[in-house]
Design a protein around this motif. Structure first.
Motif, PDB file in Angstrom:
ATOM      1  N   MET A   1      -1.196  -0.234  -4.461  1.00  0.00           N
ATOM      2  CA  MET A   1       0.071   0.065  -5.073  1.00  0.00           C
ATOM      3  C   MET A   1       1.104  -0.917  -4.549  1.00  0.00           C
ATOM      4  SD  MET A   1       1.253   3.558  -3.219  1.00  0.00           S
ATOM      5  CE  MET A   1       0.516   3.877  -1.640  1.00  0.00           C
ATOM      6  N   ALA A   2       2.104  -1.185  -5.371  1.00  0.00           N
ATOM      7  CA  ALA A   2       3.183  -2.086  -4.997  1.00  0.00           C
ATOM      8  C   ALA A   2       4.505  -1.392  -5.290  1.00  0.00           C
ATOM      9  CB  ALA A   2       3.082  -3.393  -5.783  1.00  0.00           C
ATOM     10  N   TYR A   3       5.453  -1.563  -4.384  1.00  0.00           N
ATOM     11  CA  TYR A   3       6.758  -0.922  -4.566  1.00  0.00           C
ATOM     12  C   TYR A   3       7.825  -1.728  -3.846  1.00  0.00           C
ATOM     13  CZ  TYR A   3       5.274   0.998  -0.057  1.00  0.00           C
ATOM     14  OH  TYR A   3       4.798   1.143   1.226  1.00  0.00           O
ATOM     15  N   ALA A  17       0.311  -1.896  -0.669  1.00  0.00           N
ATOM     16  CA  ALA A  17      -0.524  -1.099   0.230  1.00  0.00           C
ATOM     17  C   ALA A  17      -1.677  -0.492  -0.552  1.00  0.00           C
ATOM     18  CB  ALA A  17       0.312   0.014   0.863  1.00  0.00           C
ATOM     19  N   PRO A  18      -2.824  -0.354   0.108  1.00  0.00           N
ATOM     20  CA  PRO A  18      -3.915   0.359  -0.555  1.00  0.00           C
ATOM     21  C   PRO A  18      -3.565   1.836  -0.672  1.00  0.00           C
ATOM     22  CG  PRO A  18      -4.517  -0.173   1.703  1.00  0.00           C
ATOM     23  CD  PRO A  18      -3.184  -0.805   1.440  1.00  0.00           C
ATOM     24  N   LYS A  19      -4.073   2.491  -1.707  1.00  0.00           N
ATOM     25  CA  LYS A  19      -3.819   3.926  -1.861  1.00  0.00           C
ATOM     26  C   LYS A  19      -4.511   4.722  -0.752  1.00  0.00           C
ATOM     27  CE  LYS A  19      -3.003   3.867  -6.812  1.00  0.00           C
ATOM     28  NZ  LYS A  19      -3.463   4.324  -8.125  1.00  0.00           N
ATOM     29  N   ALA A  20      -5.717   4.314  -0.394  1.00  0.00           N
ATOM     30  CA  ALA A  20      -6.436   4.980   0.690  1.00  0.00           C
ATOM     31  C   ALA A  20      -5.766   4.644   2.018  1.00  0.00           C
ATOM     32  CB  ALA A  20      -7.892   4.521   0.713  1.00  0.00           C
ATOM     33  N   HIS A  21      -5.802   5.565   2.953  1.00  0.00           N
ATOM     34  CA  HIS A  21      -5.204   5.313   4.261  1.00  0.00           C
ATOM     35  C   HIS A  21      -6.076   4.333   5.041  1.00  0.00           C
ATOM     36  CE1 HIS A  21      -2.838   5.783   7.833  1.00  0.00           C
ATOM     37  NE2 HIS A  21      -3.930   6.045   8.526  1.00  0.00           N
ATOM     38  N   ILE A  22      -5.545   3.156   5.256  1.00  0.00           N
ATOM     39  CA  ILE A  22      -6.202   2.094   6.013  1.00  0.00           C
ATOM     40  C   ILE A  22      -5.209   1.672   7.096  1.00  0.00           C
ATOM     41  CG2 ILE A  22      -7.187  -0.236   5.930  1.00  0.00           C
ATOM     42  CD1 ILE A  22      -8.766   1.656   4.177  1.00  0.00           C
ATOM     43  N   LEU A  39      -6.313 -10.044  -3.785  1.00  0.00           N
ATOM     44  CA  LEU A  39      -6.019 -10.463  -5.163  1.00  0.00           C
ATOM     45  C   LEU A  39      -4.805  -9.705  -5.700  1.00  0.00           C
ATOM     46  CD1 LEU A  39      -9.581 -10.870  -6.676  1.00  0.00           C
ATOM     47  CD2 LEU A  39      -7.906 -12.673  -6.191  1.00  0.00           C
ATOM     48  N   VAL A  40      -4.656  -8.447  -5.320  1.00  0.00           N
ATOM     49  CA  VAL A  40      -3.466  -7.678  -5.715  1.00  0.00           C
ATOM     50  C   VAL A  40      -2.239  -8.272  -5.036  1.00  0.00           C
ATOM     51  CG1 VAL A  40      -2.317  -5.429  -5.628  1.00  0.00           C
ATOM     52  CG2 VAL A  40      -4.759  -5.570  -6.181  1.00  0.00           C
ATOM     53  N   VAL A  41      -2.342  -8.563  -3.745  1.00  0.00           N
ATOM     54  CA  VAL A  41      -1.221  -9.180  -3.013  1.00  0.00           C
ATOM     55  C   VAL A  41      -0.817 -10.481  -3.698  1.00  0.00           C
ATOM     56  CG1 VAL A  41      -0.541 -10.261  -0.827  1.00  0.00           C
ATOM     57  CG2 VAL A  41      -1.782  -8.086  -0.805  1.00  0.00           C
ATOM     58  N   ARG A  42      -1.792 -11.305  -4.053  1.00  0.00           N
ATOM     59  CA  ARG A  42      -1.498 -12.584  -4.716  1.00  0.00           C
ATOM     60  C   ARG A  42      -0.834 -12.371  -6.073  1.00  0.00           C
ATOM     61  NH1 ARG A  42      -3.719 -16.394  -8.282  1.00  0.00           N
ATOM     62  NH2 ARG A  42      -3.244 -18.534  -7.639  1.00  0.00           N
ATOM     63  N   ASN A  68       4.452   3.307  11.368  1.00  0.00           N
ATOM     64  CA  ASN A  68       4.021   2.566  10.175  1.00  0.00           C
ATOM     65  C   ASN A  68       2.545   2.197  10.258  1.00  0.00           C
ATOM     66  OD1 ASN A  68       6.666   2.577   9.102  1.00  0.00           O
ATOM     67  ND2 ASN A  68       7.183   0.813  10.352  1.00  0.00           N
ATOM     68  N   ARG A  69       1.713   3.197  10.509  1.00  0.00           N
ATOM     69  CA  ARG A  69       0.278   2.965  10.717  1.00  0.00           C
ATOM     70  C   ARG A  69      -0.435   2.481   9.457  1.00  0.00           C
ATOM     71  NH1 ARG A  69      -1.424   6.130  15.622  1.00  0.00           N
ATOM     72  NH2 ARG A  69      -3.538   5.581  15.026  1.00  0.00           N
ATOM     73  N   HIS A  70       0.069   2.835   8.301  1.00  0.00           N
ATOM     74  CA  HIS A  70      -0.616   2.496   7.050  1.00  0.00           C
ATOM     75  C   HIS A  70      -0.522   0.996   6.786  1.00  0.00           C
ATOM     76  CE1 HIS A  70      -2.406   3.795   3.238  1.00  0.00           C
ATOM     77  NE2 HIS A  70      -1.720   2.825   2.694  1.00  0.00           N
ATOM     78  N   LEU A  71      -1.653   0.398   6.454  1.00  0.00           N
ATOM     79  CA  LEU A  71      -1.705  -1.027   6.155  1.00  0.00           C
ATOM     80  C   LEU A  71      -0.831  -1.367   4.953  1.00  0.00           C
ATOM     81  CD1 LEU A  71      -3.073  -3.810   6.521  1.00  0.00           C
ATOM     82  CD2 LEU A  71      -4.855  -3.003   4.967  1.00  0.00           C
ATOM     83  N   ARG A  72      -0.067  -2.444   5.076  1.00  0.00           N
ATOM     84  CA  ARG A  72       0.739  -2.918   3.954  1.00  0.00           C
ATOM     85  C   ARG A  72       1.054  -4.400   4.158  1.00  0.00           C
ATOM     86  NH1 ARG A  72       4.567   1.331   5.044  1.00  0.00           N
ATOM     87  NH2 ARG A  72       3.311   1.574   6.862  1.00  0.00           N
ATOM     88  N   TRP A  73       1.229  -5.065   3.035  1.00  0.00           N
ATOM     89  CA  TRP A  73       1.701  -6.451   3.053  1.00  0.00           C
ATOM     90  C   TRP A  73       3.150  -6.448   2.613  1.00  0.00           C
ATOM     91  CZ3 TRP A  73      -3.404  -5.983   3.173  1.00  0.00           C
ATOM     92  CH2 TRP A  73      -4.115  -6.970   3.841  1.00  0.00           C
ATOM     93  N   HIS A  74       3.938  -7.270   3.276  1.00  0.00           N
ATOM     94  CA  HIS A  74       5.334  -7.471   2.925  1.00  0.00           C
ATOM     95  C   HIS A  74       5.389  -8.783   2.150  1.00  0.00           C
ATOM     96  CE1 HIS A  74       7.067  -4.524   5.901  1.00  0.00           C
ATOM     97  NE2 HIS A  74       5.779  -4.550   6.207  1.00  0.00           N
ATOM     98  N   ILE A  75       5.837  -8.714   0.908  1.00  0.00           N
ATOM     99  CA  ILE A  75       5.967  -9.918   0.095  1.00  0.00           C
ATOM    100  C   ILE A  75       7.454 -10.208  -0.026  1.00  0.00           C
ATOM    101  CG2 ILE A  75       5.525 -10.977  -2.140  1.00  0.00           C
ATOM    102  CD1 ILE A  75       3.122  -9.058  -2.383  1.00  0.00           C
TER     103      ILE A  75
END
Length: 118
Positions: A1-3, A17-22, A39-42, A68-75
């Motif tokens: 998901m992206a927000y 971030a992935p929907k599943a908790h990673i 590929l989603v991040v890109r 902020n334990r949940h994996l996420r990329w900051h774009i």
């Protein structure tokens, strides 16, 4: 998901971030899952570039087991002309200021990004 980031330090900053908790980018994803997520991040990063035409696009994966334990990329797209001393980590730190778009501006940004993603 992206927000859209709730407290963006740069215009149009998006989190993916992935929907599943990673929690761990390396050990919690197998190679195929990592590749799909990247590929989603890109895809989202290319939309940020299409909408904001940044000089540089930052793609850190930030977080901590203490918060902020949940994996996420900051774009985050760095606008052209930002002085060097205000780039990189400085540009990503909320201590150095946040952008405060109105709800209408955020909706417009989200719409433009959605269209750029296709």
């Amino acid at each position: 998901m992206a927000y859209l980031d709730r407290y963006p330090t740069l215009p149009g900053k998006v989190l993916v971030a992935p929907k599943a908790h990673i929690e761990h980018v390396v050990r919690d994803l197998d190679e195929a899952a990592y590749a799909r997520l990247m590929l989603v991040v890109r895809t989202v990063a290319l939309a940020v570039e299409a909408v904001f035409a940044p000089e540089r696009t930052y793609l850190p994966s930030l977080g901590s087991v203490q918060g902020n334990r949940h994996l996420r990329w900051h774009i985050a797209g760095l606008a052209p002309g930002v002085p060097f001393e205000q780039q990189q980590y400085h540009a990503l730190m909320t201590e150095n200021g946040v952008v405060a778009p109105t709800s209408e501006e955020s909706a417009d940004i989200a719409d433009r990004l959605r269209r750029a993603i296709g």
